[in-house]
Every structure is written in C-alpha cells, then in structure tokens.
Scaffold this motif. Sequence first.
Motif, PDB file in Angstrom:
ATOM      1  N   HIS A 119       0.819  -1.202   0.000  1.00  0.00           N
ATOM      2  CA  HIS A 119       0.000   0.000   0.000  1.00  0.00           C
ATOM      3  C   HIS A 119       0.859   1.262   0.000  1.00  0.00           C
ATOM      4  O   HIS A 119       0.608   2.193  -0.766  1.00  0.00           O
ATOM      5  N   TYR A 120       1.868   1.311   0.861  1.00  0.00           N
ATOM      6  CA  TYR A 120       2.691   2.507   0.983  1.00  0.00           C
ATOM      7  C   TYR A 120       3.905   2.518   0.055  1.00  0.00           C
ATOM      8  O   TYR A 120       4.544   3.552  -0.090  1.00  0.00           O
ATOM      9  N   GLY A 121       4.233   1.425  -0.567  1.00  0.00           N
ATOM     10  CA  GLY A 121       5.427   1.369  -1.386  1.00  0.00           C
ATOM     11  C   GLY A 121       5.198   1.383  -2.881  1.00  0.00           C
ATOM     12  O   GLY A 121       6.139   1.550  -3.644  1.00  0.00           O
ATOM     13  N   PHE A 122       3.954   1.242  -3.338  1.00  0.00           N
ATOM     14  CA  PHE A 122       3.704   1.115  -4.764  1.00  0.00           C
ATOM     15  C   PHE A 122       3.991   2.410  -5.523  1.00  0.00           C
ATOM     16  O   PHE A 122       4.718   2.396  -6.520  1.00  0.00           O
ATOM     17  N   ILE A 123       3.442   3.526  -5.081  1.00  0.00           N
ATOM     18  CA  ILE A 123       3.629   4.790  -5.795  1.00  0.00           C
ATOM     19  C   ILE A 123       5.096   5.227  -5.784  1.00  0.00           C
ATOM     20  O   ILE A 123       5.629   5.617  -6.830  1.00  0.00           O
ATOM     21  N   PRO A 124       5.805   5.175  -4.635  1.00  0.00           N
ATOM     22  CA  PRO A 124       7.242   5.507  -4.700  1.00  0.00           C
ATOM     23  C   PRO A 124       8.021   4.591  -5.647  1.00  0.00           C
ATOM     24  O   PRO A 124       8.945   5.052  -6.325  1.00  0.00           O
ATOM     25  N   LEU A 125       7.650   3.325  -5.714  1.00  0.00           N
ATOM     26  CA  LEU A 125       8.316   2.405  -6.638  1.00  0.00           C
ATOM     27  C   LEU A 125       8.100   2.830  -8.087  1.00  0.00           C
ATOM     28  O   LEU A 125       9.032   2.832  -8.886  1.00  0.00           O
ATOM     29  N   VAL A 126       6.874   3.218  -8.423  1.00  0.00           N
ATOM     30  CA  VAL A 126       6.574   3.667  -9.785  1.00  0.00           C
ATOM     31  C   VAL A 126       7.363   4.928 -10.108  1.00  0.00           C
ATOM     32  O   VAL A 126       7.908   5.072 -11.209  1.00  0.00           O
ATOM     33  N   ILE A 127       7.470   5.860  -9.157  1.00  0.00           N
ATOM     34  CA  ILE A 127       8.229   7.098  -9.381  1.00  0.00           C
ATOM     35  C   ILE A 127       9.709   6.788  -9.599  1.00  0.00           C
ATOM     36  O   ILE A 127      10.345   7.329 -10.507  1.00  0.00           O
ATOM     37  N   ILE A 128      10.266   5.906  -8.797  1.00  0.00           N
ATOM     38  CA  ILE A 128      11.681   5.558  -8.937  1.00  0.00           C
ATOM     39  C   ILE A 128      11.948   4.887 -10.276  1.00  0.00           C
ATOM     40  O   ILE A 128      12.916   5.214 -10.971  1.00  0.00           O
ATOM     41  N   ILE A 129      11.087   3.972 -10.670  1.00  0.00           N
ATOM     42  CA  ILE A 129      11.261   3.305 -11.966  1.00  0.00           C
ATOM     43  C   ILE A 129      11.117   4.314 -13.099  1.00  0.00           C
ATOM     44  O   ILE A 129      11.879   4.290 -14.067  1.00  0.00           O
ATOM     45  N   GLY A 130      10.158   5.241 -12.984  1.00  0.00           N
ATOM     46  CA  GLY A 130       9.965   6.254 -14.015  1.00  0.00           C
ATOM     47  C   GLY A 130      11.146   7.189 -14.134  1.00  0.00           C
ATOM     48  O   GLY A 130      11.505   7.620 -15.234  1.00  0.00           O
ATOM     49  N   MET A 131      11.782   7.515 -13.021  1.00  0.00           N
ATOM     50  CA  MET A 131      12.919   8.439 -13.066  1.00  0.00           C
ATOM     51  C   MET A 131      14.175   7.762 -13.624  1.00  0.00           C
ATOM     52  O   MET A 131      15.091   8.449 -14.047  1.00  0.00           O
ATOM     53  N   ASN A 132      14.227   6.457 -13.617  1.00  0.00           N
ATOM     54  CA  ASN A 132      15.390   5.738 -14.132  1.00  0.00           C
ATOM     55  C   ASN A 132      15.203   5.263 -15.572  1.00  0.00           C
ATOM     56  O   ASN A 132      16.034   4.526 -16.095  1.00  0.00           O
ATOM     57  N   SER A 133      14.109   5.664 -16.201  1.00  0.00           N
ATOM     58  CA  SER A 133      13.864   5.227 -17.579  1.00  0.00           C
ATOM     59  C   SER A 133      14.406   6.265 -18.559  1.00  0.00           C
ATOM     60  O   SER A 133      14.768   7.370 -18.190  1.00  0.00           O
ATOM     61  N   GLU A 134      14.455   5.904 -19.821  1.00  0.00           N
ATOM     62  CA  GLU A 134      14.900   6.819 -20.879  1.00  0.00           C
ATOM     63  C   GLU A 134      13.680   7.335 -21.610  1.00  0.00           C
ATOM     64  O   GLU A 134      12.791   6.548 -21.926  1.00  0.00           O
ATOM     65  N   PRO A 135      13.565   8.568 -21.967  1.00  0.00           N
ATOM     66  CA  PRO A 135      14.351   9.736 -21.570  1.00  0.00           C
ATOM     67  C   PRO A 135      14.080  10.067 -20.107  1.00  0.00           C
ATOM     68  O   PRO A 135      13.008   9.779 -19.591  1.00  0.00           O
ATOM     69  N   LYS A 136      15.039  10.688 -19.457  1.00  0.00           N
ATOM     70  CA  LYS A 136      14.931  10.986 -18.033  1.00  0.00           C
ATOM     71  C   LYS A 136      13.961  12.149 -17.798  1.00  0.00           C
ATOM     72  O   LYS A 136      14.271  13.288 -18.112  1.00  0.00           O
ATOM     73  N   PRO A 137      12.780  11.876 -17.247  1.00  0.00           N
ATOM     74  CA  PRO A 137      11.817  12.953 -16.981  1.00  0.00           C
ATOM     75  C   PRO A 137      12.139  13.661 -15.660  1.00  0.00           C
ATOM     76  O   PRO A 137      12.824  13.123 -14.808  1.00  0.00           O
ATOM     77  N   GLN A 138      11.610  14.858 -15.526  1.00  0.00           N
ATOM     78  CA  GLN A 138      11.700  15.579 -14.255  1.00  0.00           C
ATOM     79  C   GLN A 138      10.644  15.024 -13.318  1.00  0.00           C
ATOM     80  O   GLN A 138       9.663  14.403 -13.745  1.00  0.00           O
ATOM     81  N   LEU A 139      10.824  15.223 -12.019  1.00  0.00           N
ATOM     82  CA  LEU A 139       9.862  14.739 -11.038  1.00  0.00           C
ATOM     83  C   LEU A 139       8.501  15.372 -11.268  1.00  0.00           C
ATOM     84  O   LEU A 139       7.468  14.706 -11.139  1.00  0.00           O
ATOM     85  N   SER A 140       8.464  16.654 -11.619  1.00  0.00           N
ATOM     86  CA  SER A 140       7.186  17.330 -11.877  1.00  0.00           C
ATOM     87  C   SER A 140       6.461  16.714 -13.070  1.00  0.00           C
ATOM     88  O   SER A 140       5.231  16.650 -13.087  1.00  0.00           O
ATOM     89  N   GLN A 141       7.201  16.251 -14.072  1.00  0.00           N
ATOM     90  CA  GLN A 141       6.571  15.599 -15.223  1.00  0.00           C
ATOM     91  C   GLN A 141       5.972  14.246 -14.833  1.00  0.00           C
ATOM     92  O   GLN A 141       4.953  13.841 -15.382  1.00  0.00           O
ATOM     93  N   LEU A 142       6.607  13.558 -13.895  1.00  0.00           N
ATOM     94  CA  LEU A 142       6.065  12.273 -13.449  1.00  0.00           C
ATOM     95  C   LEU A 142       4.801  12.441 -12.618  1.00  0.00           C
ATOM     96  O   LEU A 142       3.893  11.621 -12.687  1.00  0.00           O
ATOM     97  N   LEU A 143       4.753  13.514 -11.836  1.00  0.00           N
ATOM     98  CA  LEU A 143       3.622  13.715 -10.931  1.00  0.00           C
ATOM     99  C   LEU A 143       2.448  14.440 -11.570  1.00  0.00           C
ATOM    100  O   LEU A 143       1.349  14.381 -11.043  1.00  0.00           O
ATOM    101  N   SER A 144       2.657  15.138 -12.674  1.00  0.00           N
ATOM    102  CA  SER A 144       1.560  15.883 -13.304  1.00  0.00           C
ATOM    103  C   SER A 144       0.659  14.915 -14.073  1.00  0.00           C
ATOM    104  O   SER A 144       1.134  13.946 -14.667  1.00  0.00           O
ATOM    105  N   PRO A 145      -0.643  15.176 -14.072  1.00  0.00           N
ATOM    106  CA  PRO A 145      -1.576  14.262 -14.755  1.00  0.00           C
ATOM    107  C   PRO A 145      -1.567  14.392 -16.275  1.00  0.00           C
ATOM    108  O   PRO A 145      -2.115  13.565 -16.960  1.00  0.00           O
ATOM    109  N   VAL A 146      -0.933  15.435 -16.812  1.00  0.00           N
ATOM    110  CA  VAL A 146      -0.952  15.658 -18.253  1.00  0.00           C
ATOM    111  C   VAL A 146       0.212  14.976 -18.916  1.00  0.00           C
ATOM    112  O   VAL A 146       1.299  14.901 -18.552  1.00  0.00           O
TER     113      VAL A 146
END
Length: 72
Positions: free
Chosen positions: A45-72
């Motif tokens: 429950h508490y680890g799923f969203i941080p895991l998705v953010i970490i995986i997203g930040m380590n992918s190519e192209p490297k997005p900014q944290l704000s791009q990962l969190l924004s709904p658009v």
Amino acid sequence: MASKVSLKVKGKTNKGSKGSEDRSTIQCLKEWTTWTMKKAKVITHYGFIPLVIIIGMNSEPKPQLSQLLSPV
C-alpha cells in the motif's frame, strides 16, 4: 540432548496426544501466514507509488519529477 522450543498458542490444547501437536503447528502456521499477509498489504500500500516514481525516473528519456507527478 537438544531442547525442544515450544510456542504459546491461543486456544485449547490437549497435552499428550500427537494430534494436538499437529494442530498447534497448523495453528502457528496459520497465524504466521495471517501476520505476513497483513504486513505485505501495508508494504504494498505505501510502497507502490514511490516504486513507480523511482522506476519512471530511471527510464529513458529521463523525466523531471514534476513531469512524473503531473496528470498531463
């Protein structure tokens, strides 16, 4: 001579019979399984969203944290 470790189990137990020893082992296994599943549920429950953010930040192209969190 090795000493035998016994666990306290809630409920009634009949001392001296082999069946009660099997029941206490099964009861202990059920309690352990329930405890493990409850902990796994909380971790998931508490680890799923941080895991998705970490995986997203380590992918190519490297997005900014704000791009990962924004709904658009």
